[in-house]
Design a protein around this motif. Structure first.
Motif, PDB file in Angstrom:
ATOM      1  N   GLY A   1      -7.105  15.812  -4.311  1.00  0.00           N
ATOM      2  CA  GLY A   1      -6.328  17.037  -4.219  1.00  0.00           C
ATOM      3  C   GLY A   1      -5.394  17.294  -5.374  1.00  0.00           C
ATOM      4  N   VAL A   2      -5.536  16.566  -6.470  1.00  0.00           N
ATOM      5  CA  VAL A   2      -4.684  16.800  -7.631  1.00  0.00           C
ATOM      6  C   VAL A   2      -5.560  17.178  -8.810  1.00  0.00           C
ATOM      7  N   ASN A   3      -4.964  17.718  -9.856  1.00  0.00           N
ATOM      8  CA  ASN A   3      -5.731  18.093 -11.036  1.00  0.00           C
ATOM      9  C   ASN A   3      -4.938  17.792 -12.287  1.00  0.00           C
ATOM     10  N   GLU A   4      -5.617  17.871 -13.416  1.00  0.00           N
ATOM     11  CA  GLU A   4      -5.015  17.471 -14.693  1.00  0.00           C
ATOM     12  C   GLU A   4      -3.844  18.352 -15.088  1.00  0.00           C
ATOM     13  N   GLU A   5      -3.875  19.620 -14.677  1.00  0.00           N
ATOM     14  CA  GLU A   5      -2.775  20.517 -15.026  1.00  0.00           C
ATOM     15  C   GLU A   5      -1.452  20.066 -14.416  1.00  0.00           C
ATOM     16  N   ASP A   6      -1.532  19.295 -13.352  1.00  0.00           N
ATOM     17  CA  ASP A   6      -0.309  18.815 -12.723  1.00  0.00           C
ATOM     18  C   ASP A   6       0.458  17.834 -13.602  1.00  0.00           C
ATOM     19  N   LEU A   7      -0.167  17.350 -14.677  1.00  0.00           N
ATOM     20  CA  LEU A   7       0.445  16.325 -15.503  1.00  0.00           C
ATOM     21  C   LEU A   7       0.873  16.831 -16.874  1.00  0.00           C
ATOM     22  N   ASN A   8       1.062  18.131 -17.007  1.00  0.00           N
ATOM     23  CA  ASN A   8       1.501  18.665 -18.291  1.00  0.00           C
ATOM     24  C   ASN A   8       2.847  18.104 -18.739  1.00  0.00           C
ATOM     25  N   PHE A   9       3.662  17.686 -17.761  1.00  0.00           N
ATOM     26  CA  PHE A   9       4.987  17.185 -18.111  1.00  0.00           C
ATOM     27  C   PHE A   9       4.926  15.904 -18.936  1.00  0.00           C
ATOM     28  N   LEU A  10       3.809  15.175 -18.879  1.00  0.00           N
ATOM     29  CA  LEU A  10       3.725  13.926 -19.627  1.00  0.00           C
ATOM     30  C   LEU A  10       3.607  14.158 -21.116  1.00  0.00           C
ATOM     31  N   GLU A  11       3.468  15.407 -21.534  1.00  0.00           N
ATOM     32  CA  GLU A  11       3.439  15.740 -22.956  1.00  0.00           C
ATOM     33  C   GLU A  11       4.828  15.921 -23.515  1.00  0.00           C
ATOM     34  N   ALA A  12       5.841  15.595 -22.720  1.00  0.00           N
ATOM     35  CA  ALA A  12       7.223  15.749 -23.176  1.00  0.00           C
ATOM     36  C   ALA A  12       7.476  14.945 -24.431  1.00  0.00           C
ATOM     37  N   GLU A  13       8.339  15.474 -25.284  1.00  0.00           N
ATOM     38  CA  GLU A  13       8.685  14.776 -26.514  1.00  0.00           C
ATOM     39  C   GLU A  13       9.351  13.451 -26.195  1.00  0.00           C
ATOM     40  N   GLY A  14       8.892  12.417 -26.815  1.00  0.00           N
ATOM     41  CA  GLY A  14       9.468  11.096 -26.626  1.00  0.00           C
ATOM     42  C   GLY A  14       8.869  10.326 -25.485  1.00  0.00           C
ATOM     43  N   SER A  15       7.876  10.914 -24.776  1.00  0.00           N
ATOM     44  CA  SER A  15       7.279  10.194 -23.642  1.00  0.00           C
ATOM     45  C   SER A  15       6.200   9.258 -24.141  1.00  0.00           C
TER      46      SER A  15
ATOM     47  N   SER B   1       0.820  -1.209   0.000  1.00  0.00           N
ATOM     48  CA  SER B   1       0.000   0.000   0.000  1.00  0.00           C
ATOM     49  C   SER B   1       0.851   1.254   0.000  1.00  0.00           C
ATOM     50  N   ASN B   2       2.011   1.209   0.650  1.00  0.00           N
ATOM     51  CA  ASN B   2       2.893   2.364   0.762  1.00  0.00           C
ATOM     52  C   ASN B   2       4.023   2.223  -0.252  1.00  0.00           C
ATOM     53  N   ALA B   3       3.762   2.593  -1.508  1.00  0.00           N
ATOM     54  CA  ALA B   3       4.718   2.394  -2.591  1.00  0.00           C
ATOM     55  C   ALA B   3       5.035   3.716  -3.273  1.00  0.00           C
ATOM     56  N   LEU B   4       6.212   3.773  -3.863  1.00  0.00           N
ATOM     57  CA  LEU B   4       6.588   4.904  -4.704  1.00  0.00           C
ATOM     58  C   LEU B   4       6.123   4.599  -6.119  1.00  0.00           C
ATOM     59  N   VAL B   5       5.326   5.485  -6.697  1.00  0.00           N
ATOM     60  CA  VAL B   5       4.771   5.290  -8.041  1.00  0.00           C
ATOM     61  C   VAL B   5       5.341   6.367  -8.955  1.00  0.00           C
ATOM     62  N   VAL B   6       5.978   5.953 -10.056  1.00  0.00           N
ATOM     63  CA  VAL B   6       6.633   6.890 -10.970  1.00  0.00           C
ATOM     64  C   VAL B   6       6.345   6.479 -12.413  1.00  0.00           C
ATOM     65  N   PRO B   7       6.486   7.412 -13.365  1.00  0.00           N
ATOM     66  CA  PRO B   7       6.277   7.068 -14.776  1.00  0.00           C
ATOM     67  C   PRO B   7       7.548   6.527 -15.421  1.00  0.00           C
TER      68      PRO B   7
ATOM     69  N   LEU C   1       5.029   2.812 -13.919  1.00  0.00           N
ATOM     70  CA  LEU C   1       3.875   2.705 -14.811  1.00  0.00           C
ATOM     71  C   LEU C   1       4.163   3.385 -16.141  1.00  0.00           C
ATOM     72  N   GLU C   2       3.495   2.914 -17.167  1.00  0.00           N
ATOM     73  CA  GLU C   2       3.530   3.646 -18.427  1.00  0.00           C
ATOM     74  C   GLU C   2       2.917   5.028 -18.203  1.00  0.00           C
ATOM     75  N   PRO C   3       3.366   6.048 -18.950  1.00  0.00           N
ATOM     76  CA  PRO C   3       2.898   7.417 -18.692  1.00  0.00           C
ATOM     77  C   PRO C   3       1.377   7.552 -18.627  1.00  0.00           C
ATOM     78  N   ASP C   4       0.633   6.883 -19.519  1.00  0.00           N
ATOM     79  CA  ASP C   4      -0.829   6.988 -19.494  1.00  0.00           C
ATOM     80  C   ASP C   4      -1.399   6.390 -18.214  1.00  0.00           C
ATOM     81  N   ASP C   5      -0.840   5.264 -17.796  1.00  0.00           N
ATOM     82  CA  ASP C   5      -1.320   4.643 -16.563  1.00  0.00           C
ATOM     83  C   ASP C   5      -0.945   5.473 -15.341  1.00  0.00           C
ATOM     84  N   PHE C   6       0.235   6.090 -15.389  1.00  0.00           N
ATOM     85  CA  PHE C   6       0.617   6.970 -14.284  1.00  0.00           C
ATOM     86  C   PHE C   6      -0.339   8.153 -14.200  1.00  0.00           C
ATOM     87  N   GLU C   7      -0.733   8.696 -15.359  1.00  0.00           N
ATOM     88  CA  GLU C   7      -1.680   9.805 -15.370  1.00  0.00           C
ATOM     89  C   GLU C   7      -3.009   9.381 -14.754  1.00  0.00           C
TER      90      GLU C   7
END
Length: 282
Positions: A268-282, A179-185, A254-260
């Protein structure tokens, strides 16, 4: 929430998250191969030379003392052979006379110094947590006896989410997740700021060669860029008490889409927080 006493910048800076051409895993794999190759080469040369001399100067019936030995009683010092004397440094003069010794020492010194400089340049790259990762995903890591807590830059803490359901919702996660895991893209740099709330710990993710000390009242930085999805171990590498051997955690990549999808499912989070996933090559 973590109480590290440090101010953490926001999770996003409204710019592509950092991506590097060479990850820590690549760096240490390259260093390993270089040292393995040179070590093998030196070992083969040394053993071959030893075997060559053992054969060349072997004892035969015609020379019972061996090919190199002479009768010291008959040695008058005029044959040009400089033999080592107790307490004296070879001069390098004469036939033999330490030339090979000086040559081997010189080549060894050049080889060792070259390896030190070569390795140090990689160390500087690994230790640099600012030049190429200014826009990295930032996560606070806090160790305590005997577990890890995580807090993302926008305040999302591992105490606020339960990652154990990821194995049920994501097909390629085939391992039970704590339950207490680090989740990254996947494919993006994650920068970690590590500290401790009690005693000395050391946080490490062996799969991605990331490691940093967890020191009470202080922070250390490290980074990693996962190149594959799955569940990986995070361990403590500092003897920290009777539960040290069980101080483990999960790192879920996770794959970027799954991380999103996972991130937006948290409170307490919103979609704007994930603008970085639009990076080229992601």
């Amino acid at each position: 929430m973590l109480e590290t006493g440090s101010t953490v910048s926001s999770l996003l800076r409204h710019a592509p998250i950092a991506q590097v051409s060479e990850t820590q895993s690549d760096v240490f794999s390259e260093l390993f191969l270089v040292f393995l190759g040179l070590g093998t080469l030196v070992g083969v040369l040394v053993i071959s030379y030893v075997l060559y001399n053992a054969f060349k100067y072997r004892t035969t019936e015609s020379n019972a003392q061996g090919g190199y030995d002479i009768d010291e009683d008959d040695f008058d010092g005029d044959d040009g052979v400089a033999r080592p004397e107790l307490g004296e440094i070879p001069t390098g003069k004469g036939k033999g006379g330490g030339k090979k010794l000086f040559l081997s020492f010189g080549l060894s010194a050049v080889l060792v110094l070259s390896l030190v400089i070569y390795s140090y340049t990689f160390l500087l790259y690994v230790e640099d947590t600012s030049a190429n990762q200014e826009e990295a995903l930032e996560v606070d890591v806090e160790g305590y006896q005997f577990a890890w807590d995580y807090e993302y830059g926008d305040g999302l803490s591992s105490s606020d989410y339960d990652a154990s359901g990821l194995a049920e919702n994501v097909s390629y996660i085939d391992k039970e997740v704590g339950s207490n895991a680090l989740v990254v893209p996947e494919g993006h740099v994650t920068k970690l700021e590590i500290t401790s709330r009690d005693v000395f710990h050391n946080y490490g993710i062996p799969e991605f060669r990331a490691k940093g000390d967890a020191i009470p009242g202080d922070t250390t930085n490290t980074w990693f860029q996962p190149d594959k999805t799955g569940v990986f171990d995070a361990n403590c590498y500092e003897l920290c008490g009777p539960g040290h051997s069980n101080m483990k955690g999960d790192v879920v990549v996770l794959e970027p889409d799954d991380f999103e999808n996972w991130y937006l499912a948290q409170d307490g989070v919103n979609e704007e927080d994930l603008n970085f996933l639009e990076a080229e090559g992601s």
